[in-house]
Design a protein around this motif. Structure first.
Motif, mmCIF file in Angstrom:
data_model
loop_
_atom_site.group_PDB
_atom_site.id
_atom_site.type_symbol
_atom_site.label_atom_id
_atom_site.label_comp_id
_atom_site.label_asym_id
_atom_site.label_seq_id
_atom_site.Cartn_x
_atom_site.Cartn_y
_atom_site.Cartn_z
ATOM 1 N N ARG A 157 0.867 -1.232 0.179
ATOM 2 C CA ARG A 157 -0.152 0.112 0.088
ATOM 3 C C ARG A 157 0.699 1.146 -0.124
ATOM 4 N N LYS A 158 1.876 1.300 0.908
ATOM 5 C CA LYS A 158 2.560 2.595 0.859
ATOM 6 C C LYS A 158 3.527 2.716 -0.467
ATOM 7 N N GLU A 159 4.111 1.783 -1.004
ATOM 8 C CA GLU A 159 4.726 1.600 -2.295
ATOM 9 C C GLU A 159 3.630 2.150 -3.270
ATOM 10 N N TYR A 160 2.500 1.813 -3.370
ATOM 11 C CA TYR A 160 1.553 1.995 -4.322
ATOM 12 C C TYR A 160 1.361 3.798 -4.161
ATOM 13 N N GLU A 161 1.271 4.269 -2.895
ATOM 14 C CA GLU A 161 0.879 5.531 -2.735
ATOM 15 C C GLU A 161 1.869 6.533 -2.932
ATOM 16 N N LEU A 162 3.331 5.855 -2.882
ATOM 17 C CA LEU A 162 4.546 6.713 -3.118
ATOM 18 C C LEU A 162 4.649 6.735 -4.569
ATOM 19 N N ASP A 163 4.504 5.616 -5.351
ATOM 20 C CA ASP A 163 4.378 5.798 -6.854
ATOM 21 C C ASP A 163 3.263 6.652 -7.423
ATOM 22 N N PHE A 164 2.181 6.817 -7.040
ATOM 23 C CA PHE A 164 1.227 7.552 -7.295
ATOM 24 C C PHE A 164 1.436 9.068 -7.166
ATOM 25 N N LYS A 165 2.027 9.298 -5.943
ATOM 26 C CA LYS A 165 2.817 10.608 -5.554
ATOM 27 C C LYS A 165 3.673 11.306 -6.605
ATOM 28 N N LYS A 166 4.486 10.063 -6.828
ATOM 29 C CA LYS A 166 5.565 10.482 -7.788
ATOM 30 C C LYS A 166 5.054 10.812 -9.032
ATOM 31 N N ILE A 167 3.911 10.306 -9.339
ATOM 32 C CA ILE A 167 3.522 10.496 -11.064
ATOM 33 C C ILE A 167 2.822 12.070 -10.723
ATOM 34 N N LEU A 168 2.104 12.261 -9.528
ATOM 35 C CA LEU A 168 1.498 13.473 -9.610
ATOM 36 C C LEU A 168 2.504 14.728 -9.254
ATOM 37 N N LYS A 169 3.701 14.259 -8.775
ATOM 38 C CA LYS A 169 4.710 15.511 -8.565
ATOM 39 C C LYS A 169 5.326 15.776 -9.908
ATOM 40 N N ASN A 170 5.378 14.806 -10.575
ATOM 41 C CA ASN A 170 5.971 14.902 -12.088
ATOM 42 C C ASN A 170 5.020 15.597 -12.844
ATOM 43 N N GLY A 171 3.814 15.471 -12.795
ATOM 44 C CA GLY A 171 2.649 16.335 -13.490
ATOM 45 C C GLY A 171 2.890 17.736 -12.949
ATOM 46 N N ILE A 172 3.063 17.949 -11.763
ATOM 47 C CA ILE A 172 3.014 19.296 -11.380
ATOM 48 C C ILE A 172 4.363 19.762 -11.721
ATOM 49 N N ALA A 173 5.515 19.335 -11.939
ATOM 50 C CA ALA A 173 6.922 19.710 -12.445
ATOM 51 C C ALA A 173 6.654 20.178 -13.751
ATOM 52 N N THR A 174 5.953 19.406 -14.507
ATOM 53 C CA THR A 174 5.727 19.613 -16.151
ATOM 54 C C THR A 174 4.645 20.576 -16.374
#
Length: 187
Positions: A119-136
């Motif tokens: 669960r933690k890994e899934y949520e961290l991976d999802f956050k990474k995608i969202l952060k990348n979307g904010i950065a781009t």
């Protein structure tokens, strides 16, 4: 379908309806039209059933995330794929997903630790995608925790909605939910 799969399917339905704590092995045996002692020829007990149901769904999410992460798509497209993953799992594992959402805290030992890690890994991976979307610039600059909380709150409850809907309504959900959830955070 093997007897063990039948037991798991029936248990998932009972756990969804009554909750893990309220269902006994005798209840499960009665629902299966067999003696409680016979269940133990196929399964060691309620904990094994709970762990099997929850971890199967958790591994589906992990596998889906792995596939999404390997794609060379935009953050928006990846987030859209994850929303569709949640819908797919809710359709295929409706009862087991309900058990995961409402009864995961009853897991014990290694299965509990495995679930928490997944669960933690899934949520961290999802956050990474969202952060990348904010950065781009694909997503608005907002708190990633807030975005993820809102997305997952909606996605975790899909299993409640799906059984009551027609095929057309589910098709609309697949088409419209990603847009509804993501355009609110897109630039």
């Amino acid at each position: 379908m093997s007897r063990k799969k039948q037991i798991l399917k029936t248990a998932a339905q009972l756990f969804k309806e009554r909750g893990y704590s309220a269902v006994t092995m005798r209840d499960l045996a009665a629902a299966m039209d067999m003696k409680a002692a016979s269940l133990y020829n196929h399964i060691s007990g309620k904990q094994e059933i709970l762990a099997t149901l929850i971890l199967e769904v958790a591994h589906e999410f992990t596998s889906g995330m792995d596939t999404v992460e390997m794609d060379d798509k935009s953050a928006f497209a990846k987030a859209e794929q994850l929303i569709l993953l949640h819908i797919k799992i809710a359709l295929e594992y409706t009862d087991a997903l309900a058990v995961l959402n409402t009864d995961w805290m009853h897991l014990e030992g290694a299965p509990y630790q495995e679930y928490i890690t997944l669960r933690k890994e899934y949520e961290l991976d999802f956050k990474k995608i969202l952060k990348n979307g904010i950065a781009t610039g694909e997503f608005k600059t907002m708190n990633v925790e807030t975005i993820l909380f809102n997305l997952l709150s909606t996605l975790r409850s899909i299993y409640l909605w799906i059984p009551k809907k027609s095929t057309t309504e589910v098709a609309d959900l697949k088409k419209e939910l990603p847009q509804i959830l993501l355009t609110g955070i897109s630039s």
